[in-house]
Design a protein around this motif. Structure first.
Motif, PDB file in Angstrom:
ATOM      1  N   VAL A 183      -6.187  -5.558   8.062  1.00  0.00           N
ATOM      2  CA  VAL A 183      -6.401  -4.705   6.894  1.00  0.00           C
ATOM      3  C   VAL A 183      -6.921  -3.361   7.394  1.00  0.00           C
ATOM      4  O   VAL A 183      -7.567  -3.281   8.451  1.00  0.00           O
ATOM      5  N   ASP A 197      -6.834  -1.506   2.132  1.00  0.00           N
ATOM      6  CA  ASP A 197      -7.754  -2.148   1.187  1.00  0.00           C
ATOM      7  C   ASP A 197      -7.130  -3.297   0.405  1.00  0.00           C
ATOM      8  O   ASP A 197      -7.527  -3.561  -0.739  1.00  0.00           O
ATOM      9  N   THR A 198      -6.164  -3.983   0.995  1.00  0.00           N
ATOM     10  CA  THR A 198      -5.535  -5.111   0.304  1.00  0.00           C
ATOM     11  C   THR A 198      -4.908  -6.081   1.305  1.00  0.00           C
ATOM     12  O   THR A 198      -4.479  -5.674   2.394  1.00  0.00           O
ATOM     13  N   LEU A 199      -4.850  -7.341   0.899  1.00  0.00           N
ATOM     14  CA  LEU A 199      -4.188  -8.380   1.695  1.00  0.00           C
ATOM     15  C   LEU A 199      -2.907  -8.841   1.010  1.00  0.00           C
ATOM     16  O   LEU A 199      -2.321  -9.859   1.393  1.00  0.00           O
ATOM     17  N   LEU A 253     -12.503  -6.121  -1.402  1.00  0.00           N
ATOM     18  CA  LEU A 253     -11.258  -5.370  -1.290  1.00  0.00           C
ATOM     19  C   LEU A 253     -10.733  -4.996  -2.673  1.00  0.00           C
ATOM     20  O   LEU A 253     -10.179  -3.906  -2.869  1.00  0.00           O
ATOM     21  N   ARG A 311     -12.274 -10.725  -0.127  1.00  0.00           N
ATOM     22  CA  ARG A 311     -11.263 -10.451  -1.151  1.00  0.00           C
ATOM     23  C   ARG A 311     -11.867  -9.756  -2.378  1.00  0.00           C
ATOM     24  O   ARG A 311     -11.251  -8.853  -2.951  1.00  0.00           O
ATOM     25  N   THR A 360      -1.396  -4.112   8.149  1.00  0.00           N
ATOM     26  CA  THR A 360      -2.709  -3.517   7.874  1.00  0.00           C
ATOM     27  C   THR A 360      -2.635  -2.601   6.661  1.00  0.00           C
ATOM     28  O   THR A 360      -2.909  -1.399   6.754  1.00  0.00           O
ATOM     29  N   ASP A 361      -2.281  -3.168   5.528  1.00  0.00           N
ATOM     30  CA  ASP A 361      -2.226  -2.366   4.312  1.00  0.00           C
ATOM     31  C   ASP A 361      -3.624  -1.895   3.927  1.00  0.00           C
ATOM     32  O   ASP A 361      -4.632  -2.525   4.251  1.00  0.00           O
ATOM     33  N   SER A 420       0.889  -1.172   0.000  1.00  0.00           N
ATOM     34  CA  SER A 420       0.000   0.000   0.000  1.00  0.00           C
ATOM     35  C   SER A 420       0.918   1.211   0.000  1.00  0.00           C
ATOM     36  O   SER A 420       1.647   1.422  -0.962  1.00  0.00           O
TER      37      SER A 420
END
Length: 292
Positions: free
Chosen positions: A67, A45-47, A100, A97, A42-43, A18
């Motif tokens: 996240v 909006d992405t895993l 996101l 997912r 905790t990026d 991120s």
């Protein structure tokens, strides 16, 4: 790696996927070496950062699924540029997912418009340059870095003010995730939600409105042990705000969580990698115990 635990957690960390500057493994290994009990990547909006680790197991410290969600602006509910942290959810949850991915696309469109407005306001910035700086989701730090490179002498604080609420390049979130959807999304995936960094919301006229809104929506935690005063992350300003928000968390029956929001030496120069020792690891089990 450290052999003695420091009894601490850091539940707010960013990576290159991120708007952070370091690889996920670098962030994890630094905290393991410092003896942390638990952390969460905790990026925004992405895993992808967690995926890059090939799972959460096999490390000398506990890694919690995490996240940071960007929540749609709803000024009447106190939701202006607000962020929600999700923890302890199932990484394989398909609905999470998919959503996101959609949120990331909305974030990209928002940042494209932000860059256009900054250029119109006279800043030297090009979207292709900004995009090239991001490995994952584009964040404000990528935009700032691009402008600083093209326009030496620009004041970083002025850039962030221009992109913030009321600024010439502020783009309200109108197509992103609502608070209620974010809470439901994380809960349905087996996780729990926390309102991020309350000290940052200086643009919210009445924080109590924001807190009540989050409580009604089902948020179960508040990020209390956090560098609430960015200009004084380890000093008395942040300490006073942490004390204030600890009382807020207690009044709502929320779990008091925390982390330092580390991004990297350029983005968050006052925050030391693996240097945050204010959040007790005991909050992790307390938080995860709130899962449905």
């Amino acid at each position: 790696m450290a052999e003695v635990s420091n009894g601490r957690a850091n539940l707010h960390l960013h990576t290159i996927f991120s708007d952070g500057e370091l690889e996920p493994a670098e962030v994890v290994d630094a905290h393991a070496a410092a003896g942390f009990d638990a952390i969460a990547l905790t990026d925004h909006d992405t895993l992808a950062g967690i995926d890059a680790l090939a799972g959460l197991e096999g490390r000398t410290l506990r890694i919690i699924a995490g996240v940071e969600l960007s929540i749609e602006d709803q000024p009447g509910r106190g939701l202006i540029d607000a962020h929600l942290l999700g923890y302890g959810f199932a990484l394989a949850d398909r609905r999470l997912r998919r959503r996101l991915h959609e949120a990331s696309e909305a974030r990209e469109a928002q940042k494209v418009e932000t860059v256009r407005r900054l250029a119109a306001a006279g800043f030297k910035v090009d979207w292709n340059d900004v995009r090239a700086r991001a490995r994952g989701n584009v964040g404000k730090p990528h935009i700032v870095a691009a402008i600083e490179a093209a326009q030496p002498g620009v004041v970083r604080e002025e850039l962030y003010a221009a992109m913030g609420p009321g600024g010439a390049a502020h783009v309200p979130r109108t197509k992103e995730m609502s608070l209620d959807e974010g809470v439901d999304l994380i809960r349905a995936a087996g996780g729990v939600t926390v309102l991020a960094h309350p000290g940052v919301y200086r643009h919210v006229p009445d924080l109590e409105v924001l807190f009540r809104t989050c409580a009604v929506a089902g948020v179960l935690g508040l990020e209390v042990t956090y560098p609430q005063a960015p200009d004084d992350p380890y000093g008395p300003k942040s300490a006073a705000l942490m004390e204030r928000f600890a009382k807020v968390a207690a009044s709502y029956g929320w779990v008091a969580t925390g982390g330092d929001d580390f991004h990297g030496p350029q983005v968050t120069p006052l925050i030391r990698l693996a240097g945050w020792t204010t959040t007790p690891a005991t909050c992790v089990d307390e938080l995860l115990a709130r899962r449905s």
